[in-house]
Motif scaffolding. Sequence first.
Motif, short mmCIF file in Angstrom:
data_model
loop_
_atom_site.label_atom_id
_atom_site.label_comp_id
_atom_site.label_asym_id
_atom_site.label_seq_id
_atom_site.Cartn_x
_atom_site.Cartn_y
_atom_site.Cartn_z
N LYS A 66 6.51 -51.89 -14.82
CA LYS A 66 6.46 -50.55 -15.38
C LYS A 66 5.24 -49.86 -14.82
N ARG A 67 5.44 -48.72 -14.24
CA ARG A 67 4.30 -47.99 -13.69
C ARG A 67 3.92 -46.85 -14.62
N PHE A 70 -0.73 -46.31 -19.67
CA PHE A 70 -0.49 -47.09 -20.87
C PHE A 70 -0.32 -46.13 -22.05
N GLU A 74 0.60 -49.27 -26.60
CA GLU A 74 0.22 -50.38 -25.72
C GLU A 74 -1.27 -50.64 -25.83
N ALA A 93 -0.27 -60.07 -21.13
CA ALA A 93 0.73 -59.41 -20.29
C ALA A 93 2.14 -59.83 -20.69
N ARG A 99 4.18 -55.00 -17.62
CA ARG A 99 2.76 -54.94 -17.27
C ARG A 99 2.31 -56.30 -16.74
N GLU A 103 -3.10 -55.88 -14.11
CA GLU A 103 -3.11 -54.48 -14.55
C GLU A 103 -3.80 -54.35 -15.90
N ILE A 104 -3.47 -55.25 -16.79
CA ILE A 104 -4.06 -55.21 -18.12
C ILE A 104 -5.54 -55.52 -18.06
N TYR A 107 -7.19 -52.51 -16.78
CA TYR A 107 -7.15 -51.46 -17.79
C TYR A 107 -8.15 -51.75 -18.90
#
Length: 265
Positions: A66-67, A70, A74, A93, A99, A103-104, A107
């Motif tokens: 998923k792009r 957030f 989330e 994740a 995700r 990425e997480i 983020y």
Amino acid sequence: MGRSPCCEKAHTNKGAWTKEEDQRLIAYIKAHGEGCWRSLPKAAGLLRCGKSCRLRWINYLRPDLKRGNFTEEEDELIIKLHGLLGNKWSLIAGRLPGRTDNEIKNYWNTHIKRKLLSRGLDPQTHRPLNGGGPFAGPQQQEAPGGATAAKPASSGDEGRSSGASLDEDRFPDLNLDLSISLPCHSPKRSPPSEPLAAATAAAAAEAEATTSTSSYTQPICLCCHLGFPTSDTCGCQTNTPNSQSHVYRYIRPFEEGQQHLNYSS
DNA sequence: AATTGCTCCAACCGCCAAGGT
DNA sequence: CACCTTGGCGGTTGGAGCAAT
């Protein structure tokens, strides 16, 4: 004797992936599936380390990613899960469809840390920075806890299960029944009105399972758990019920194609 | 317009655990 | 049981892009 290198580094490319490399990797995995990463680069005609291929696929090329930004939900889920699991990005994740752990992790380091700090909370312990009481701030939802002892959140899973009852006392909105069971078969414990509680409870159970020898798992739809059963990310309609390759992995048909790919050319 | 500083994220590195021999 | 290979994970870094000056 030292560890053998993961690959022959002398003749491998490094740095940003090119469009051609991506296409080669996608084509190979599409044809052969995810398999032996060590031999994949050679088989796919890539001058890359197997690890690099794996990372590129998992973090960027996988069709089920998923792009985009957030969502607020989330955000809150990540905060809760981090309080529960610590820096177990892969586990976190696993609770966020589409995700990746990378990425997480990014983020968290770039956004959520700051967010927690602005709330006066320690990003690692989720406790008030001013060293206030044992409870983490005025808003319980923002202080998922799990770090009742001042230990690094990344120090592993030990104590997680024992801290669960504390979590439950401190955060009644969290369902932390850690009994090893199948969350997807416990709908009454995860009503749609409490998606975060359901997800965190399932995460707690999974965290527990990762430290136990429990080997039996069944697929669970995260979207349903998160309260988005009708969203376009809900995979429970498309997944085969018997698919157990990755219990909590959100899956979208590969044929839907790639989106938002960046190349350094 | 040029420079500097900052932010963000893709990718790398090293370590660890699981599984195979 | 010991050793080796492999996959996976978390921490860290480099650089591209953006904002401020």
